[in-house]
Design an enzyme around this catalytic site. Structure first.
Site, PDB file in Angstrom:
ATOM      1  N   ASP A  12      36.125  28.428  41.265  1.00 26.20           N
ATOM      2  CA  ASP A  12      36.500  29.711  41.850  1.00 26.20           C
ATOM      3  C   ASP A  12      35.284  30.234  42.602  1.00 26.20           C
ATOM      4  O   ASP A  12      34.239  30.513  41.997  1.00 26.20           O
ATOM      5  CB  ASP A  12      36.914  30.705  40.773  1.00 26.20           C
ATOM      6  CG  ASP A  12      38.221  30.327  40.106  1.00 26.20           C
ATOM      7  OD1 ASP A  12      38.978  29.527  40.688  1.00 26.20           O
ATOM      8  OD2 ASP A  12      38.490  30.814  38.991  1.00 26.20           O
ATOM      9  N   ASP A 136      50.276  32.807  40.546  1.00 25.79           N
ATOM     10  CA  ASP A 136      49.466  33.472  39.526  1.00 25.79           C
ATOM     11  C   ASP A 136      50.431  34.270  38.662  1.00 25.79           C
ATOM     12  O   ASP A 136      50.859  35.367  39.036  1.00 25.79           O
ATOM     13  CB  ASP A 136      48.421  34.391  40.168  1.00 25.79           C
ATOM     14  CG  ASP A 136      47.361  33.613  40.922  1.00 25.79           C
ATOM     15  OD1 ASP A 136      47.191  32.413  40.636  1.00 25.79           O
ATOM     16  OD2 ASP A 136      46.702  34.193  41.804  1.00 25.79           O
TER      17      ASP A 136
END
Length: 271
Positions: A12, A136
């Site tokens: 990330d 998500d």
């Protein structure tokens, strides 16, 4: 022929306070801590035996900026395994430029929910194999969903969120996964906000619900605490690939250790 299960590390990436790209790790998409340099980590994972590599620009969508293509190019120069890049992809031009920078696939979440036609346009222009639709997901315990599962004695559904989990959509994950497949997505990337960074295991009910609804390969993400969690998501939920970050970033397990564990339990793994 049985397809090999894939083990995928993920970074990330965000900009630090000086504007430089850096890898961060957090819990439930929050409380991010500096973890390392994206190019150095990509090089290490390429040498570790990973099947693929995922680069997520975690604030591009929320900040309304483009993906860090210069960093993507640097990462692509260091690895010789398939590279998936996500974050801030909103148009077919974004897809084209990301692939041109060295990505083999693009992962799209917010951009596809805002414009579902992007999936079809991307698949037609570049091939379905390049288009990964990311969700998500967050559990909800109300009556606004379409597909419900029992979790610890309670009935819940899974909501798609956008902008790095910052905004809800009222869109049911299972419904959206089926639509994304019908529009030409070549793969589905299922993240659980509830399990992200916890190392408590993948969200099996979430992953299983998506796997049952589609024929498209599913990558399970969020919550991996060790090789036994990958085994569970492969055998109990039917995932085609398992992604992990923290256990690899902090040296709790190596890619090799995870693969040997899975191989010893007769799962088809590329050693």
């Amino acid at each position: 022929m049985t397809l090999t299960k894939r083990v995928i590390p993920c970074i990330d990436v965000d900009l630090d306070e000086d504007g430089n790209p850096a890898v961060y790790t957090g819990v439930n998409f929050e409380n991010l801590e500096y973890t390392g340099d994206p190019v150095e980590m990509a090089r290490a994972y390429n040498e570790s035996g990973a099947d693929e590599f995922v680069f997520l620009d975690i604030t591009a969508s929320a900040d309304g900026r483009e993906t860090m293509l210069g960093v993507v190019e640097d990462v692509a120069d260091e690895i010789f395994i398939p590279l998936t890049v996500g974050g801030g992809i909103r148009t077919t031009d974004d897809i084209k430029e990301t692939l041109r920078a060295g990505a083999d696939k693009v992962s799209i979440n917010s951009g596809a929910i805002a414009n579902p036609g992007l999936i079809e346009a991307g698949a037609e222009a570049f091939g379905s194999q390049c288009i990964v639709i990311s969700v998500d997901a967050k559990r909800r315990y109300d009556e606004r969903g379409e597909h419900y599962v029992e979790v610890d004695g309670e009935s819940c559904w899974f909501e798609c969120t956008v902008k790095g989990g910052r905004e809800g959509t009222d869109l049911d994950v299972v419904e959206w996964a089926a639509e994304a497949e019908s529009r030409g997505a070549g793969e589905l990337f299922v993240n659980s906000i509830d399990r992200d960074g916890t190392e408590e295991g993948y969200d099996i009910p979430l992953t299983e619900a998506v796997c049952d609804a589609v024929d498209t390969p599913v990558i399970a993400s969020s919550g991996c605490g060790g090789p036994e969690d990958m085994y569970d998501v492969f055998t109990d939920a039917g995932a085609d690939a398992a992604l992990a970050a923290s256990i690899f970033h902090f040296g709790e397990y190596s890619i090799r250790e995870v693969k040997e564990y899975l191989d010893d339990r007769d799962l088809p793994i590329r050693l």
